[in-house]
Design an enzyme around this catalytic site. Structure first.
Site, PDB file in Angstrom:
ATOM      1  N   SER A   1     -57.972 -82.128 -79.965  1.00  0.00           N
ATOM      2  CA  SER A   1     -57.561 -83.198 -79.172  1.00  0.00           C
ATOM      3  C   SER A   1     -58.409 -83.156 -77.549  1.00  0.00           C
ATOM      4  O   SER A   1     -59.133 -82.233 -77.473  1.00  0.00           O
ATOM      5  CB  SER A   1     -56.137 -82.904 -78.583  1.00  0.00           C
TER       6      SER A   1
ATOM      7  N   GLU B   1     -58.356 -84.481 -73.594  1.00  0.00           N
ATOM      8  CA  GLU B   1     -57.745 -84.859 -72.257  1.00  0.00           C
ATOM      9  C   GLU B   1     -58.580 -85.476 -71.420  1.00  0.00           C
ATOM     10  O   GLU B   1     -59.663 -85.098 -71.107  1.00  0.00           O
ATOM     11  CB  GLU B   1     -57.248 -83.403 -71.675  1.00  0.00           C
TER      12      GLU B   1
ATOM     13  N   ASP C   1     -47.627 -78.787 -59.671  1.00  0.00           N
ATOM     14  CA  ASP C   1     -47.912 -78.089 -58.597  1.00  0.00           C
ATOM     15  C   ASP C   1     -47.433 -78.805 -57.454  1.00  0.00           C
ATOM     16  O   ASP C   1     -47.285 -80.203 -57.297  1.00  0.00           O
ATOM     17  CB  ASP C   1     -49.244 -77.534 -58.206  1.00  0.00           C
TER      18      ASP C   1
ATOM     19  N   PHE D   1     -62.198 -75.557 -59.399  1.00  0.00           N
ATOM     20  CA  PHE D   1     -61.154 -75.486 -60.402  1.00  0.00           C
ATOM     21  C   PHE D   1     -60.393 -74.140 -60.668  1.00  0.00           C
ATOM     22  O   PHE D   1     -59.182 -74.028 -60.702  1.00  0.00           O
ATOM     23  CB  PHE D   1     -61.602 -76.135 -61.743  1.00  0.00           C
TER      24      PHE D   1
ATOM     25  N   HIS E   1     -58.343 -78.091 -77.731  1.00  0.00           N
ATOM     26  CA  HIS E   1     -58.021 -79.287 -76.812  1.00  0.00           C
ATOM     27  C   HIS E   1     -59.129 -79.129 -75.710  1.00  0.00           C
ATOM     28  O   HIS E   1     -59.218 -78.270 -74.977  1.00  0.00           O
ATOM     29  CB  HIS E   1     -56.615 -79.103 -76.231  1.00  0.00           C
TER      30      HIS E   1
HETATM   31  P1  FAD Z   1     -43.867 -73.312 -65.623  1.00  0.00           P
HETATM   32  O1  FAD Z   1     -43.836 -73.073 -67.160  1.00  0.00           O
HETATM   33  O2  FAD Z   1     -42.575 -73.688 -65.004  1.00  0.00           O
HETATM   34  O3  FAD Z   1     -44.418 -71.997 -64.955  1.00  0.00           O
HETATM   35  C1  FAD Z   1     -44.864 -71.899 -63.725  1.00  0.00           C
HETATM   36  C2  FAD Z   1     -44.614 -70.364 -62.852  1.00  0.00           C
HETATM   37  O4  FAD Z   1     -43.255 -70.340 -63.051  1.00  0.00           O
HETATM   38  C3  FAD Z   1     -45.090 -69.381 -63.849  1.00  0.00           C
HETATM   39  O5  FAD Z   1     -45.717 -68.504 -63.194  1.00  0.00           O
HETATM   40  C4  FAD Z   1     -43.615 -68.878 -64.953  1.00  0.00           C
HETATM   41  O6  FAD Z   1     -43.827 -67.484 -65.124  1.00  0.00           O
HETATM   42  C5  FAD Z   1     -42.790 -69.073 -63.722  1.00  0.00           C
HETATM   43  N1  FAD Z   1     -41.212 -69.309 -63.969  1.00  0.00           N
HETATM   44  C6  FAD Z   1     -41.093 -69.879 -65.027  1.00  0.00           C
HETATM   45  N2  FAD Z   1     -39.699 -70.256 -65.170  1.00  0.00           N
HETATM   46  C7  FAD Z   1     -39.103 -69.321 -64.515  1.00  0.00           C
HETATM   47  C8  FAD Z   1     -37.906 -69.015 -64.136  1.00  0.00           C
HETATM   48  N3  FAD Z   1     -36.596 -69.347 -64.549  1.00  0.00           N
HETATM   49  N4  FAD Z   1     -37.704 -68.054 -62.892  1.00  0.00           N
HETATM   50  C9  FAD Z   1     -38.848 -67.577 -62.284  1.00  0.00           C
HETATM   51  N5  FAD Z   1     -39.983 -67.886 -62.485  1.00  0.00           N
HETATM   52  C10 FAD Z   1     -40.187 -68.779 -63.618  1.00  0.00           C
HETATM   53  N6  FAD Z   1     -50.569 -80.169 -63.562  1.00  0.00           N
HETATM   54  C11 FAD Z   1     -50.387 -81.411 -63.103  1.00  0.00           C
HETATM   55  O7  FAD Z   1     -49.930 -81.811 -61.998  1.00  0.00           O
HETATM   56  N7  FAD Z   1     -50.509 -82.649 -63.961  1.00  0.00           N
HETATM   57  C12 FAD Z   1     -50.959 -82.567 -65.316  1.00  0.00           C
HETATM   58  O8  FAD Z   1     -51.173 -83.464 -65.783  1.00  0.00           O
HETATM   59  C13 FAD Z   1     -51.276 -81.258 -65.624  1.00  0.00           C
HETATM   60  N8  FAD Z   1     -51.563 -80.791 -66.951  1.00  0.00           N
HETATM   61  C14 FAD Z   1     -51.841 -79.500 -67.514  1.00  0.00           C
HETATM   62  C15 FAD Z   1     -52.145 -79.656 -68.701  1.00  0.00           C
HETATM   63  C16 FAD Z   1     -52.227 -78.239 -69.230  1.00  0.00           C
HETATM   64  C17 FAD Z   1     -52.558 -78.018 -70.728  1.00  0.00           C
HETATM   65  C18 FAD Z   1     -52.426 -77.057 -68.421  1.00  0.00           C
HETATM   66  C19 FAD Z   1     -52.307 -75.746 -69.001  1.00  0.00           C
HETATM   67  C20 FAD Z   1     -51.907 -77.297 -67.048  1.00  0.00           C
HETATM   68  C21 FAD Z   1     -51.611 -78.540 -66.700  1.00  0.00           C
HETATM   69  N9  FAD Z   1     -51.340 -78.620 -65.307  1.00  0.00           N
HETATM   70  C22 FAD Z   1     -51.115 -79.870 -64.672  1.00  0.00           C
HETATM   71  C23 FAD Z   1     -51.181 -77.461 -64.460  1.00  0.00           C
HETATM   72  C24 FAD Z   1     -49.799 -76.961 -64.145  1.00  0.00           C
HETATM   73  O9  FAD Z   1     -48.890 -78.121 -63.725  1.00  0.00           O
HETATM   74  C25 FAD Z   1     -49.721 -75.772 -63.276  1.00  0.00           C
HETATM   75  O10 FAD Z   1     -50.415 -74.838 -63.930  1.00  0.00           O
HETATM   76  C26 FAD Z   1     -48.328 -75.302 -62.683  1.00  0.00           C
HETATM   77  O11 FAD Z   1     -48.498 -74.558 -61.870  1.00  0.00           O
HETATM   78  C27 FAD Z   1     -47.616 -74.791 -63.811  1.00  0.00           C
HETATM   79  O12 FAD Z   1     -46.802 -75.616 -64.858  1.00  0.00           O
HETATM   80  P2  FAD Z   1     -46.257 -75.069 -66.061  1.00  0.00           P
HETATM   81  O13 FAD Z   1     -45.760 -76.209 -66.544  1.00  0.00           O
HETATM   82  O14 FAD Z   1     -47.174 -74.009 -66.724  1.00  0.00           O
HETATM   83  O15 FAD Z   1     -45.009 -74.388 -65.138  1.00  0.00           O
END
Ligand code: FAD
Length: 295
Positions: free
Chosen positions: A7, A9, A101, A208, A258
């Site tokens: 895939s 991106e 973020d 990055f 990916h």
């Molecule tokens: P989460 O899974 O919510 O985790 C974030 C943090 O919160 C972790 O440290 C986790 O341990 C902690 N956490 C989770 N649940 C809890 C809880 N219940 N209590 C306390 N702590 C908790 N960013 C963008 O803005 N746009 C994009 O399109 C984008 N695409 C991405 C694609 C991929 C494949 C990846 C790997 C990252 C991408 N990102 C993108 C970046 C991503 O948004 C950031 O890495 C962000 O900081 C974390 O997102 P997440 O969904 O992993 O968060």
């Protein structure tokens, strides 16, 4: 040898030149018969329309599903509901669900604070309309308090309704395989596909990696630094290193690759050619190492 899912991106292009460049990129990469493409979502929903438009344009041109990303931090639930509904209405089949973020200048978190809550919300609003991808961090998320807590949070996110995961990029395959082992020990069984960032530009890579907490091994940094402004040498070394990484990941059982393409096709094409992936969706037994023709 079993096939692997590929895939690619993209990010939404913002100028006519960038749109033209992406049109060329998606045509070239479509020759690898990817399982899907995806398009990033700007922090706080800043590219909401552009993300969807880009995803629709990619699917219309290639005939391949394109997953718009969606992130929840800093976005009210009502707005997220509208985005999800729009994705359903236009027939989107796959999404990448993220926390995102905090956009600079914003202070409120919005109602959904974690990706696990977003995944649950998408399932509540749209049922099984989408295949949901989530993010995984073999080197752990930079804000994780402990590795164990991060793994537990990943498990919660998976159990909220994710179908598969894509990792943050990394250059140490052991981190990925250890992560898979830890997930298996916790009963997490969804496919976890490594995210691959081809190395083509030293300063961009360091910027990055600083932002997202990915480790660039010291030996790679030292060698890249030695190349100075020699872009061709950086590119050749980067493709060599990333090809070896992909080779190791695939031979170790990774279910796919990916690519974070940065809207460029050259590096991903060189890597896939180097590791003997063919255009019929996987690796050949006797890979001829020649790239597929562009459709
Ligand atoms: P989460 O899974 O919510 O985790 C974030 C943090 O919160 C972790 O440290 C986790 O341990 C902690 N956490 C989770 N649940 C809890 C809880 N219940 N209590 C306390 N702590 C908790 N960013 C963008 O803005 N746009 C994009 O399109 C984008 N695409 C991405 C694609 C991929 C494949 C990846 C790997 C990252 C991408 N990102 C993108 C970046 C991503 O948004 C950031 O890495 C962000 O900081 C974390 O997102 P997440 O969904 O992993 O968060």
């Amino acid at each position: 040898m079993t096939g692997i899912d590929i895939s690619f991106e993209f990010f939404p292009p913002r100028s006519p030149d960038a749109v033209a460049r992406l049109e060329q990129t998606r045509a070239r990469l479509n020759a690898w018969r990817p399982s899907f493409f995806s398009v990033t979502f700007g922090a706080g929903g800043s590219t909401r329309e552009l993300t969807l438009e880009t995803a629709q344009a990619v699917t219309a041109a290639t005939g391949v599903d394109c997953a718009p990303h969606i992130s929840c931090l800093g976005t009210p639930q009502a707005e997220l509901r509208a985005v999800i509904q729009r994705y359903v209405d236009v027939g989107i089949k796959r999404v990448v669900a993220l926390r995102g973020d905090m956009p600079s200048g914003l202070t409120g978190f919005g109602e959904l604070r974690y990706a696990s809550e977003l995944v649950a919300f998408i399932r509540q609003e749209a049922g099984d309309a989408f295949h949901i991808e989530v993010a995984a961090y073999p080197e752990f998320h930079p804000q994780a308090t402990t590795a164990a807590a991060d793994l537990q949070h990943f498990k919660t996110k998976v159990e909220a309704g994710a179908n598969s995961a894509i990792t943050q990029y990394f250059y140490n395959p052991d981190a990925y395989f250890r992560f898979l082992d830890s997930c298996a020990a916790l009963g997490i069984s969804l496919p976890i596909v490594p995210g691959i960032m081809p190395i083509t530009n030293f300063s961009q890579l360091m910027r990055f990696s600083e932002m997202c907490g990915a480790e660039v091994p010291r030996w790679i940094v030292k060698r890249l630094r030695d190349f100075g402004d020699d872009r061709e040498a950086i590119r050749a070394f980067g493709i060599d290193v990333t090809s070896a990484l992909c080779e190791r990941l695939v031979s170790g059982g990774a279910p796919g690759l990916h690519f974070y393409t940065m809207n460029q096709h050259e590096a991903a094409t060189a890597i896939l050619t180097n590791i003997g992936v063919n255009s019929s969706h996987g690796r050949q037994l006797d890979a001829n190492h020649s790239p597929p023709a562009v459709d």
